[in-house]
Design an enzyme around this catalytic site. Structure first.
Site, PDB file in Angstrom:
ATOM      1  N   SER A   1       0.804  -1.227   0.000  1.00 25.43           N
ATOM      2  CA  SER A   1       0.000   0.000   0.000  1.00 25.43           C
ATOM      3  C   SER A   1       0.836   1.276   0.000  1.00 25.43           C
ATOM      4  CB  SER A   1      -0.936   0.012   1.216  1.00 25.43           C
ATOM      5  OG  SER A   1      -0.201  -0.002   2.427  1.00 25.43           O
TER       6      SER A   1
ATOM      7  N   LYS B   1      -6.730   3.483   8.527  1.00 25.89           N
ATOM      8  CA  LYS B   1      -5.748   4.440   8.003  1.00 25.89           C
ATOM      9  C   LYS B   1      -6.304   5.866   8.010  1.00 25.89           C
ATOM     10  CE  LYS B   1      -3.474   1.079   4.934  1.00 25.89           C
ATOM     11  NZ  LYS B   1      -3.207   0.698   3.530  1.00 25.89           N
TER      12      LYS B   1
END
Length: 780
Positions: free
Chosen positions: A684, A727
């Site tokens: 990511s 996140k």
């Protein structure tokens, strides 16, 4: 023999082959048989037989060495005569030696595979004093007494001792037959003064007599106890036979009758009861104090104490359950909604069996406590089993009864402690289990967590099936990926998100502050923590997904306030920002990034781990190359997947250098992710690494209020990633204002709290160029 000894005494300095020996010491005047087999010993013997049949017998300092060096042999030995040699079929030799005199080595050499020595005879100091004669008689008497107490000695030696008149010969003869270590005998051999040698010998014999007397006393006690035990066993057997004749059938002792009553009242299945009665009959036949009897007795006690047919009545009220969950937990709306759905199905179906739940989320978000609330809502007993670090299959299935100290596994132990067969079992930290040579505990859980199999769960200790189908299992984990696929397939996963800042403030004001003030003996009027102070506490002193660190910091504030009140410094404490610094020190974390200038070569990424979401800065630096070709370095404890993401971003940038104006790649490239001691992995960070690369090569700064996540391909496509909710919450905690995320992850924004959606701007992108246009200060 007298002539040979006389000729030996006339020598002052001679040379002879050396025969090194282990575990024995050869004394003058003693005939001894020795078995030799080492090559150096055989060669020394051959040299002695070629000459005058004399060899110098010397002991080794270390008995374990096969090939000693010159410094590993003692300096004093015995000059001996070889009387007889007998070769044996296995290649060794049995030799008979007669000691002639003590000898001190002056020079020891090793040549041709054997030792030889130059030596001088030791002049012994004889004495005719009455004390020496009395000491010799005492030594002979002590020796005979020790032999009478059990010290091993040849019969001919006992007869010879009384006829030896010379104290010197007597002390050497007795020293040879002492049952002590070679080092002690060597000390007697090296002593040249006969009187001193006698004193040391008498001391050794006195100690040996004491040990033999103690040994005889212990042996007598053991024999007496064994005799009483055998007598008791014999009388018991006679009593059983008499009772059997009088009653005309099998009878049980008082203990057996009590066990039978408990086993019949336990409500166990018929086949299990038959097995228990078989073990009870074995117990009746076994001696009361035998180890087998103890094992059977413990086993029967476990069988009688298990709740075979004891169940608690479920009191399911969906509204009451929802109220309990809302009372005990703040936030977690989706989680509580799913649990209430589950309880509603249980209420309508009246099913005993149900799905096995697995709560997955970062630490401190209430996974274990919500399990307690479920047990309270159901009216069931609650039992927590910590599985973190468990590596032994026996922890789950128990030990076989053949092992000393064996006992059932944790599941059966939990059933016994709850007293019902339908408790709520919390299998905590199921993702932290490991496996080694003792077995795989995760595989042992497969049977317990399978609704089709756990009705006949078999524990190694109990050895009979136990029904676990009524147990409600709830597992917890931080990362579901660490749970084996077969085990994961048997559980219904419910994910726990991180707490938002508003939820943390609510938890702190409603639960944590009242709880900690009460624990520290304070009242509400004595300590006041305003909402603004709680905000500072959450933002500047904690950075976590849950509230454990926040609870610890509040506890510290309460301790400091209690001290001020106890010392009379104040009657009440209002905690403001200045007071907070006095109590907790300077802020540990910096909230937000506004006010910091944009930097070249540094981009902010979003990561997700078992501890929740967080932000991370990815740094890129360019430097003059050390060699002909530019080098790429990746540091910061990066995993293989993250390294491949960095290389993919680098390749994409090289292929599109004209598009982004980065110029030629003539510099060494260093990509670093700070906090190098923390392992990092995953794809990511690809778009973040690409942004930092473009910034470093083009010299354009990256906006500090932008954080991003997404996997980048070689064609510049931004692919979706996981953990978006956590996140984004981490970005919100850190004060980020713009979040760049893959276009396909836009659906995950719906799960975010309204306050997060209001404070953040989301930028879904499908291509890397879109992310770069947003992050690089508004420039493409």
């Amino acid at each position: 023999m007298a002539r040979r000894q006389k000729s030996v005494q006339e020598r002052s300095f001679v040379k002879a082959p050396v025969l090194p020996v282990r575990d024995t010491v050869h004394f003058p005047g003693v005939i001894q048989t020795i078995l030799i087999g080492r090559e150096m010993s055989v060669k020394a013997l051959q040299q002695a037989l070629k000459g005058d049949r004399e060899t110098l017998v010397i002991g080794q300092r270390d008995q374990t060495i096969d090939e000693p060096r010159t410094d590993e042999l003692y300096e004093v030995g015995t000059l001996s005569e070889v009387l007889h040699v007998l070769p044996l079929p296995d290649g060794t030799m049995r030799i008979v030696l007669r000691g002639l005199a003590r000898a001190r080595v002056t020079k020891l050499t090793y040549r041709g595979g054997s030792f030889s020595a130059e030596f001088s005879l030791v002049e012994e100091i004889d004495t005719d004093a009455p004390d020496a004669e009395a000491m010799a008689r005492e030594a002979a008497s002590s020796f005979q007494q020790a032999v009478a107490l059990g010290m091993p000695a040849p019969p001919e030696v006992i007869e010879t001792v009384s006829g030896v008149e010379s104290p010197r010969h007597l002390v050497d003869l007795l020293s040879h037959h002492l049952p002590t270590v070679a080092a002690v005998k060597q000390g007697l051999l090296e002593e040249s003064d006969v009187a001193t040698r006698l004193e040391r010998l008498v001391t050794i014999l006195a100690r040996e007599k004491q040990l033999l007397e103690l040994q005889a006393s212990l042996r007598s006690k053991v024999e007496k106890e064994l005799g009483e035990s055998q007598r008791e066993y014999y009388l018991r057997e006679q009593l059983k036979a008499i009772q059997s004749e009088l009653s005309g059938g099998e009878t049980l002792s008082d203990e057996g009758v009590e066990f039978k009553r408990k086993l019949e009242a336990a409500g166990m299945p018929e086949d299990t009861l038959d097995r228990a009665m078989t073990e009870l009959r074995r117990l009746e036949k076994a001696p009361s104090s035998s180890p087998e009897g103890m094992v059977i007795r413990n086993y029967l006690e476990w069988l009688a104490s298990l709740p075979w047919d004891v169940t608690s009545t479920d009191q399911i009220d969906v509204k009451k359950a929802a109220a309990i969950l809302e009372r005990d937990h703040c936030g977690l709306a989706q989680v509580k909604d799913r649990i209430v759905d589950f309880l509603a199905v249980r209420q309508l179906s009246h099913s005993i069996r149900g799905p096995i739940l697995c709560f997955v989320g970062p630490p401190g978000v209430g996974k274990t406590s919500i399990g307690r609330s479920i047990a309270e809502a159901l009216g069931r007993q609650f039992h927590r089993i910590s599985l973190g670090g468990v590596r032994d299959e026996a922890e789950i299935r128990g030990h076989r009864r053949t092992y000393i100290g064996s006992m059932p596994g944790r599941l059966i132990q939990g059933i016994k402690s709850c007293g019902t067969k339908n408790p709520v079992f919390m299998l905590d930290e199921i993702d932290k289990m490991g496996y080694d040579f003792r077995g795989d505990p995760t595989s042992a859980l497969l049977e317990a967590l399978d609704p089709e199999q756990n009705s006949l769960f078999s524990d190694h200790y109990v050895e009979v099936p136990f029904d676990l189908s009524a147990v409600m299992f709830i597992a917890t984990a931080n990362l579901i990926e660490n749970v084996p696929a077969a085990l994961r397939d048997r559980m219904e996963v419910i994910r726990f998100p991180s707490y938002t800042e508003q939820e943390k403030l609510t938890i702190a004001s409603r639960y944590l502050v009242p709880k900690k003030t009460a624990e520290h003996g304070l009242s509400k009027s004595q300590v006041k923590i305003p909402k603004a102070t709680l905000e500072d506490l959450v933002r500047e002193y904690t950075r976590e997904s849950g509230v454990r660190s926040l609870e610890r910091e509040i506890a510290t504030v309460c301790r400091k306030a209690a001290r001020r009140i106890a010392e009379g410094e104040a009657r009440s404490v209002v905690v403001n920002k200045d007071t907070l610094v006095e109590m907790l020190g300077k802020p540990k974390f910096r909230y937000g990034v506004r006010g910091r200038k944009n930097e070249v070569g540094t981009a902010t990424g979003l990561v997700y781990s078992e501890f929740g979401g967080d932000i991370v800065s990815i740094e890129v630096a360019l430097s003059a190359p050390f060699g002909d070709q530019p080098q790429v370095r990746l540091t910061g404890s990066l995993g293989d997947v993250m390294k491949e993401s960095a290389l993919a971003a680098m390749t994409y940038l090289r292929a599109n250098q004209a598009k982004y104006g980065t110029g030629e790649f003539r510099y060494d490239l260093h990509v670093h992710v700070p906090e190098g001691a923390v392992p990092k992995d995953g794809p990511s960070a690809g778009v973040t690494i690409l942004t930092a690369l473009v910034s470093a090569y083009s010299g354009r700064p990256v906006r500090r209020d932008v954080a991003m996540t997404g996997e980048v391909t070689l064609r510049g496509k931004v692919l979706p990633v996981g953990g978006v909710r956590e996140k984004v919450l981490a970005a919100h905690r850190a004060g980020i204002r713009h979040v760049v995320l893959p276009e396909e992850n836009l659906r995950d924004i719906d799960d975010l709290p309204d306050i997060v959606k209001r404070d953040l701007s989301f930028h879904p992108v499908a291509d890397a160029s879109e992310a770069l246009a947003i992050a690089l200060n508004g420039q493409a």
